[in-house]
Design a protein around this motif. Structure first.
Motif, PDB file in Angstrom:
ATOM      1  N   GLY A  86      27.938  34.048  53.640  1.00 24.14           N
ATOM      2  CA  GLY A  86      29.073  33.240  54.035  1.00 24.14           C
ATOM      3  C   GLY A  86      30.326  34.052  54.289  1.00 24.14           C
ATOM      4  N   TRP A  87      31.405  33.333  54.555  1.00 22.68           N
ATOM      5  CA  TRP A  87      32.705  33.967  54.751  1.00 22.68           C
ATOM      6  C   TRP A  87      33.622  33.593  53.597  1.00 22.68           C
ATOM      7  N   ALA A  88      34.437  34.545  53.193  1.00 25.12           N
ATOM      8  CA  ALA A  88      35.533  34.300  52.260  1.00 25.12           C
ATOM      9  C   ALA A  88      36.592  35.352  52.577  1.00 25.12           C
ATOM     10  N   ASP A  89      37.827  35.027  52.305  1.00 25.53           N
ATOM     11  CA  ASP A  89      38.942  35.897  52.678  1.00 25.53           C
ATOM     12  C   ASP A  89      39.010  37.105  51.748  1.00 25.53           C
ATOM     13  N   LEU A  90      38.602  38.272  52.250  1.00 28.31           N
ATOM     14  CA  LEU A  90      38.612  39.479  51.432  1.00 28.31           C
ATOM     15  C   LEU A  90      40.022  39.903  51.040  1.00 28.31           C
ATOM     16  N   GLY A 126      38.060  36.357  43.714  1.00 27.24           N
ATOM     17  CA  GLY A 126      37.088  36.255  42.633  1.00 27.24           C
ATOM     18  C   GLY A 126      36.906  34.825  42.176  1.00 27.24           C
ATOM     19  N   ASP A 127      38.004  34.101  42.021  1.00 30.37           N
ATOM     20  CA  ASP A 127      37.925  32.697  41.613  1.00 30.37           C
ATOM     21  C   ASP A 127      37.214  31.861  42.680  1.00 30.37           C
ATOM     22  N   THR A 128      37.501  32.157  43.945  1.00 34.11           N
ATOM     23  CA  THR A 128      36.859  31.425  45.041  1.00 34.11           C
ATOM     24  C   THR A 128      35.350  31.642  45.018  1.00 34.11           C
ATOM     25  N   LEU A 129      34.930  32.874  44.838  1.00 32.51           N
ATOM     26  CA  LEU A 129      33.496  33.172  44.797  1.00 32.51           C
ATOM     27  C   LEU A 129      32.833  32.499  43.605  1.00 32.51           C
ATOM     28  N   ASP A 130      33.506  32.485  42.471  1.00 30.73           N
ATOM     29  CA  ASP A 130      32.944  31.825  41.287  1.00 30.73           C
ATOM     30  C   ASP A 130      32.774  30.330  41.536  1.00 30.73           C
ATOM     31  N   ASP A 190      43.872  45.941  50.537  1.00 30.03           N
ATOM     32  CA  ASP A 190      43.566  44.568  50.134  1.00 30.03           C
ATOM     33  C   ASP A 190      42.114  44.201  50.434  1.00 30.03           C
ATOM     34  N   VAL A 191      41.574  44.759  51.514  1.00 26.67           N
ATOM     35  CA  VAL A 191      40.168  44.520  51.826  1.00 26.67           C
ATOM     36  C   VAL A 191      39.272  45.184  50.794  1.00 26.67           C
ATOM     37  N   ARG A 192      39.623  46.395  50.402  1.00 29.64           N
ATOM     38  CA  ARG A 192      38.846  47.099  49.382  1.00 29.64           C
ATOM     39  C   ARG A 192      38.833  46.329  48.057  1.00 29.64           C
ATOM     40  N   ARG A 193      39.977  45.744  47.690  1.00 29.13           N
ATOM     41  CA  ARG A 193      40.020  44.938  46.459  1.00 29.13           C
ATOM     42  C   ARG A 193      39.078  43.730  46.586  1.00 29.13           C
ATOM     43  N   GLY A 194      39.064  43.119  47.775  1.00 26.96           N
ATOM     44  CA  GLY A 194      38.169  41.992  47.996  1.00 26.96           C
ATOM     45  C   GLY A 194      36.710  42.391  47.918  1.00 26.96           C
ATOM     46  N   LEU A 195      36.372  43.529  48.504  1.00 26.29           N
ATOM     47  CA  LEU A 195      34.994  44.009  48.421  1.00 26.29           C
ATOM     48  C   LEU A 195      34.591  44.257  46.971  1.00 26.29           C
ATOM     49  N   VAL A 217      33.569  41.056  45.506  1.00 20.88           N
ATOM     50  CA  VAL A 217      32.248  40.655  46.014  1.00 20.88           C
ATOM     51  C   VAL A 217      31.145  41.368  45.236  1.00 20.88           C
ATOM     52  N   PHE A 218      31.293  42.672  45.073  1.00 19.07           N
ATOM     53  CA  PHE A 218      30.240  43.453  44.427  1.00 19.07           C
ATOM     54  C   PHE A 218      30.177  43.193  42.927  1.00 19.07           C
ATOM     55  N   ALA A 219      31.308  42.846  42.331  1.00 23.07           N
ATOM     56  CA  ALA A 219      31.320  42.535  40.900  1.00 23.07           C
ATOM     57  C   ALA A 219      30.478  41.302  40.595  1.00 23.07           C
ATOM     58  N   ARG A 220      30.242  40.478  41.611  1.00 22.02           N
ATOM     59  CA  ARG A 220      29.448  39.266  41.428  1.00 22.02           C
ATOM     60  C   ARG A 220      28.013  39.412  41.955  1.00 22.02           C
ATOM     61  N   GLY A 221      27.626  40.656  42.200  1.00 23.50           N
ATOM     62  CA  GLY A 221      26.247  40.932  42.589  1.00 23.50           C
ATOM     63  C   GLY A 221      25.900  40.521  43.996  1.00 23.50           C
ATOM     64  N   LEU A 222      26.898  40.343  44.858  1.00 22.41           N
ATOM     65  CA  LEU A 222      26.659  39.944  46.234  1.00 22.41           C
ATOM     66  C   LEU A 222      26.618  41.165  47.144  1.00 22.41           C
TER      67      LEU A 222
END
Length: 283
Positions: free
Chosen positions: A79-83, A89-93, A124-129, A132-137
């Protein structure tokens, strides 16, 4: 389990798809949903699919998760989410806790449409990535040659993460390829944490003048760069309909993979996708 690791659903009557505005895309500017795809999968011996984002909207990701919840053959959602969102992180959760949320396997952004070829390198993109990876995606790279240097640097910056390159970075098949693409793909393949989808290749060729033989050099180069364990089949349906039917696309890619050996073919049609996205499906 035979998996189509790259397909889409959309409805231009309900949402805006800026990339779909070109006149040559008129044939696919209509609704495509799971009821359209299911009989094609059955007819072509495909057991499951992964649906991939089409627009930069969280609502689409939520819709895809609902579709996956209601349709067992959809085993994964990229899917898409704003990196760049500080609360990503809250959005992904929240997405993962929603119906179908367990099928969220990756995130993608249409990087090749960004004005900045180094968009992936932004802080800011790196923080978003990292979120993403912290949640195993996994993260899907949607890039062309222009953005490949940034993709290479990103894969190197997150060595423990999983990346999937969509459409083999869209090689210029209609122009008989380029050394720039070939060299950059080789450098990305040297990053052991990147898988490569051989999807969307027919639409990079001349739409009414292509065949498996025209695609094979590009499939073979991708296989050489990524190896038999990191090559993944994807139909890119319904975009692929611009160049051929679902069956024609699948048959052409299967023929290319078969020329590289049965192990390459078999792994690309399921096992590798399951590994890249950590799919909860039987092998």
């Amino acid at each position: 389990m035979i998996i189509d690791a790259h397909q889409h659903f959309w409805d231009p009557a309900r949402a805006d798809y800026p990339w779909m505005a070109a006149d040559e895309l008129t044939p696919i500017r209509r609704a495509f949903g799971p009821d359209d795809l299911a009989p094609l999968l059955k007819a072509n011996g495909i057991d499951a699919s992964i649906v991939v984002q089409c627009r930069s909207a969280l609502e689409e990701t939520e819709e895809f998760l609902r579709i996956a919840h209601e349709n067992p053959f959809v085993v994964g959602v990229v899917g898409w989410a704003d990196l760049t969102d500080g609360s990503l992180g809250d959005t992904l959760d929240r997405l993962r806790a929603s119906p179908g949320g367990s099928k969220l396997v990756g995130i993608r952004h249409q990087v090749h449409d960004e004005a900045d070829p180094d968009w992936l390198l932004r802080e800011d993109v790196r923080r978003g990535l990292a979120a993403v990876f912290a949640r195993g995606l996994a993260y899907d790279f949607l890039v062309r040659a222009r953005e490949l240097p940034a993709a290479i640097a990103t894969a190197q910056a997150f060595p423990q993460a999983r990346f999937v390159l969509d459409h083999a970075a869209k090689p210029p098949i209609a122009d008989v390829g380029s050394t720039e693409w070939a060299d950059l793909i080789k450098a990305l393949g040297a990053c052991g944490n990147v898988w490569c989808k051989i999807s969307g290749l027919a639409t990079e060729a001349v739409w009414n003048d292509w065949d498996a033989d025209r695609l094979f050099p590009f499939v073979a180069h991708a296989a050489k760069c990524f190896g038999e364990d990191r090559l993944i089949f994807g139909s890119d349906w319904p975009v692929c309909l611009l160049a051929g039917s679902y069956g024609e696309i699948k048959s052409a890619l299967e023929a290319c993979l078969a020329r590289l050996g049965p192990r390459v073919r078999d792994k690309a049609f399921g096992v590798n996708a399951a590994a890249a996205y950590r799919l909860a499906v039987a092998s």
